[in-house]
Design an enzyme around this catalytic site. Sequence first.
Site: not given
Ligand SMILES: Cc1cc2nc3c(=O)[nH]c(=O)nc-3n(C[C@H](O)[C@H](O)[C@H](O)COP(=O)(O)OP(=O)(O)OC[C@H]3O[C@@H](n4cnc5c(N)ncnc54)[C@H](O)[C@@H]3O)c2cc1C
Ligand code: FES
Length: 1335
Positions: A116-117, A152, A266, A359, A803, A1085, A1266
Amino acid sequence: MPSLSNSDELIFCVNGRKVIEKNADPEVYLLFYLRKILHLTGTKYSCGSGGCGACTVMVSRYDPKTKKIHHYPVTACLVPICSLHGAAVTTVEGVGSIKTRIHPVQERLAKCHGTQCGFCSPGMVMSIYTLLRNHPEPTPEQITEALGGNLCRCTGYRPIVESGKTFCAESTVCQMKGSGKCCMDQEEKSFTSRQEKMCTKLYNEDEFQPFDPTQEPIFPPELIRMAEDPNKRRLTFRGKRTTWITPVNLNDLLELKTSFPEAPIIMGNTAVGPSIKFRDEFHPVFISPLGLQELYFVDSTDDGVTIGAGYSLAQLNDALHFIVSEQPKEKTKTYHALLKHLRTLAGAQIRNMATLGGHVVSRPNYSDLNPILAAGNATINLISKEGKRQIPLDGRFLEKSPEANLKSEETVLSVYIPHSTQWHFVSGLRIAQRQENAFAIVNAGMSVKFEDGTDTIKELQMFYGSVGPTVVSASKTCQQLIGRKWNDQMLSDACRLVLDEIYIPPDAEGGMVEYRRTLIISLLFKFYLKVRRGLNKMDPHKFPDIPEKFVSALEDFPIETPQGIQMFQCVDPHQPLQDPVGHPVMHQSAIKHTTGEAVFVDDMPPISQELFLAVVTSTRAHAKIILIDTSAALALPGVVDVITAEDVPGDNSYQGEIFYAQNEVICVGQIVCTVAADTYAHAKEAAKKVRIVYEDLEPRIITIEQALEHNSFLSAEKKIEQGDVEQAFKYVDQIIEGKVHVEGQEHFYMETQTILAIPQEEDKEMVLHLGTQFQTHVQEYVAAALNIPRNRIACHTKRAGGAFGGKVSKPALLGAVSAVAAKKTGHPIRFILERGDDMLITAGRHPLLGKYKIGFMNNGVIKAADIEYYINGGCSPDESELVMEFMVLRSENAYYIPNFRCRGRPCKTNLPSNTAFRGFGFPQGIVVGEAYITAVASQCDLTPEQVKEINMYKRNSRTAHKQTFNPEPLRRCWKECLEKSSFSARKLAAEEFNKKNYWKKRGLAAVPMKFTVGMPTAFYNQAAALVHIYLDGSVLVSHSGCELGQGLHTKMIQVASRELNIPESYIHLSETNTTTVSNATFTAGSMGADINGKAVQNACQILKARLEPVIRKNPRGTWEAWISEAYKESISLSTTGYFKGYQTNMDWKKGEGNAFPYFVYGASCSEVEVDCLTGAHKLLRTDIFMDAAFSINPAVDIGQIEGAFVQGMGFYTIEELKYSPEGVLYSRGPDDYKIPTVTEIPEEFNVTLVCSQNPIAIYSSKGLGEAGMFLGSSVLFAIYDAVAAARRERGLTKTFTLSSPATPELIRMTCVDQFTDMIPRDDPSTFTPWSIHVS
Ligand SMILES: Cc1cc2nc3c(=O)[nH]c(=O)nc-3n(C[C@H](O)[C@H](O)[C@H](O)COP(=O)(O)OP(=O)(O)OC[C@H]3O[C@@H](n4cnc5c(N)ncnc54)[C@H](O)[C@@H]3O)c2cc1C
Ligand code: FES
Ligand code: FES
């Protein structure tokens, strides 16, 4: 990027093109790089936090070990470019383009009306495309899963899923499939009693290009060579402030970890990235072992499985699926529990980025996996230069106890998860605001081991997430229960003990305290039942099964792929083939949306010398400004200026709206000043350095109740009245009184407010490009702020990325703010609101407090109603008075109540000013009506539907404000809705279900609707058009409406095509601007197509009349020949068209008038299932019957209805804004404000356009933008029905108050039971809650 020494070259590919970045900056993210450096603007910014999927791209990597290429979706906003060395990135531009070849994914999304948008469309394309790269013939479930991380706000998802389903092995589009006959196979269906021909085909699958997966671009060979290079070495990328180091092997990683123990590792960056962006964390060094072979492996032994820390959660999911398929069931209980949560954890993109190691180490308090891993006795394998060691992933680790932690130089190598055993049960439990892609409100991992062959507890573990700052272990409780039998007495003691052990203080962050306390024991109860069931399965003689009525409590709601039928009137077979009116024509920009070639404001190329604007907003709700110190901000690099109220050359306070705060602030989020700098990063950094000193002022009014106490209003009372209400109350059988609270709503348009203000060299002219619904308003405000005439200000709107009312008035204020900055600095200003700022500053739908007193007879006939409405208008007038007028005028909805009074007033509070929002007060106001109808039904022992039927308008009538109308289409929609949805039979079936199930209840509700189109003030209904015919016969149409995604321009092309009798391909519609059509009214509207259609029609008819003599002379000539001839005869080929507007009027002194040009009628019926233990609900089915009269474009109209319904459904159920008692909005992004995703929409979603007459409107159509919004309330009332059934069974027969939204919290806490009775309650006078309701 400036050159920095000692930096390695970063090499990756984008759409097959090699990118060599010599000075890669670790602080630069892929989204920024694509949009601003490579100018690939198809990938969109919408949230910046990984939560919306607008920025989805595909990353492909070659694995030298397996020699395979791995494709996966990521959210570019969380990907540092430095993590991409050796990767191939594919953006929407690389998938296909109009210039080269459109990819079938793009084509089908467009042709199925899935845009749509169009702002979300590139992200949708990338999610489906990536899935197809891995699974060329996906299952419908895979399609739904792939789209779970993409939001969306326009379509309601149904057409998007449908476009994806066209790639499935067999067509699964039709729900009748399996019954032997597919509705899609039939061109026409005879559906209504009056034998109107109805169609169900909104697109023609035969037109799709075939999909050939072998034609996809190959992975760049150079990247394969790079991956296989035996001489790989450590890479270092040095940025301005930070350094990124990619170790070459494990030893190198350990070396680096010793040298930089504080540097984060990271991996997916999904935890570190958001902390840097939103919590101002800073790390000078990053170590990124992404891709290091040693971190990627699965090692399966007899006892368990070891999984490398580098595995993404998606890879973990695949690995666990494999193990589960290999191992006997009893060994896989932990894996099953993990798999359940892996399906709903975030969206597919995040699951593909986030790693197991990341995680486990980041240990978010809401972690879905850690509680299960701990309950399953997982251990963490660590490595450092000192050697290897193992630590348990247990309570002490999760609670971040220092002695249980990894040391700073240690790295997680892998996680070991032991198999479960025979007398061992492991479960994961969770509840979130929405089923998928939402952090848990509370989750848990639990396990119990029994003495072999008995139900005597040998080991018990319970871990809870989201109940405190870390995941917590209920270890004391578990310890005390060892040796106990698994029976009801144990459960009861366990609940008591765990509530003692896990204490959530009354003012805890995150709020929902009593709910979360209830969940702690409700989830425990679920586990208890699961284990009892499991024991029974193992030995039915020894261990009795759970009561049959409890069985449905065991499982969470399944995620189904939505399906449904859309029906609309077929085009008259006699209509000329060329005439597109009535056909489901694709959105004019659909293909451009899906290829990313549709240009939104921030996609416009950089303008020489442009500056970026960042805002500084008030942190106080009501305070005196003592000081604004900008010195530190001005001293930062790149900063050009700080703009304050002092800099406004004209009016800073115009019509009660303040552009820059002066002397005092009146809400949190008010703009105090803006910073202009050479980059947004510089502007934002400087904005943080502006120091403002405040002195709080009294009163601080946040809620409606507080406003009533202080007599604080924005305008006078509005009232309509008929009959004699007081007198009528004397003669009724019963009177009930009640209150209804309806909270607000965030627009959450996917494109945040974005403005490009370009000062011109001459005559003080200012050009603005912005997505708005009301250019005239922008022009007016900018003129006032700059003190120049409006003729110097040109506003251009190509399109807006959604919007929904949020771009009616706010762009004027933001336009003035940016124009002042442009004027002061003399530079073009690019002002893109970040999502958090947008949500904070621009506010949304008005929260409502409704009070009612209803007099009725025992047979359900309502004789008298006295209604009071109060809305929370916020700190400035905006459109609150108008919203209240609409609310009062439409308050009766579909019901005739002979003695009816409705009064309303907007309250003035210290919140950001609320504004227009789809439905303009109706969706809030009418909940009050439906609530009292439901209450009356309960008092009379009738169903709500019976009371609705009894009181519904039946014949030609007059509204309470004395406007005559014929409710025949209303009756028809209502009747067909009940009949065609088999309402009565399904209601009986739901009652049967409810008798058999104690903890899950089904509910059904149908709501009728009498909605209005247009404005009670006649001049607001006018419109103009300008149509040029060029000498080659091509036609350019301009009109006063803005394209917001609603398909307005598409319909206008259809109108012009019919009127000029030429194919659509001759007609172009470029943009809306104030220089071609002046003084345009707002596009809102539901009247955009109505009034602009009339104006375009008028212009075309004028031109047609001028051409008539030429055509008569040469009737067999071509259009081009006529145009050429007309020119030679000096006939003007250009004209304006005008529509004076519908003649409406409203006399507020008398409370009567013909306020609206016409009414739109509709009805919807929804069925839900509610989990009484968690408060979750599942929407099983919705049927909508909408009076469309004659639909100019059924695809567009059905799209509007479905989209509005889903937006309404979100409003009434899961969308919840959270405010602190001090008036601070907490919910500022998709992490904490949940709009529906693909998993929330009805499993079965049927929409029918009902035909009627509406001669007053163009081609007898109706405005449907609407109306669908309110129909979402059928879900609210179906939930109410289900909750009422639960309460009845628990002996609670009294009517209960229902508020909106019906969140999981509200549902759970209304389903009162032994668990809600058990939790500790706090005396409200003893604490300040974390959040409050403002309605
Ligand atoms: C939009 C969004 C939605 C999410 N929804 C959920 C959800 O519904 N449920 C949920 O449980 N989680 C959720 N998360 C969290 C997500 O699970 C964690 O952010 C993710 O698992 C972290 O993993 P990463 O590899 O991205 O970590 P990074 O951000 O890369 O690292 C995280 C930390 O871990 C350390 N680290 C990473 N790897 C190692 C390693 N091998 N050894 C030692 N230290 C290490 C890093 O130093 C850092 O401090 C969500 C995150 C986002 C952004
Ligand atoms: S078409 Fe507008 S947000 Fe999906
Ligand atoms: S902009 Fe990246 S996920 Fe929203």
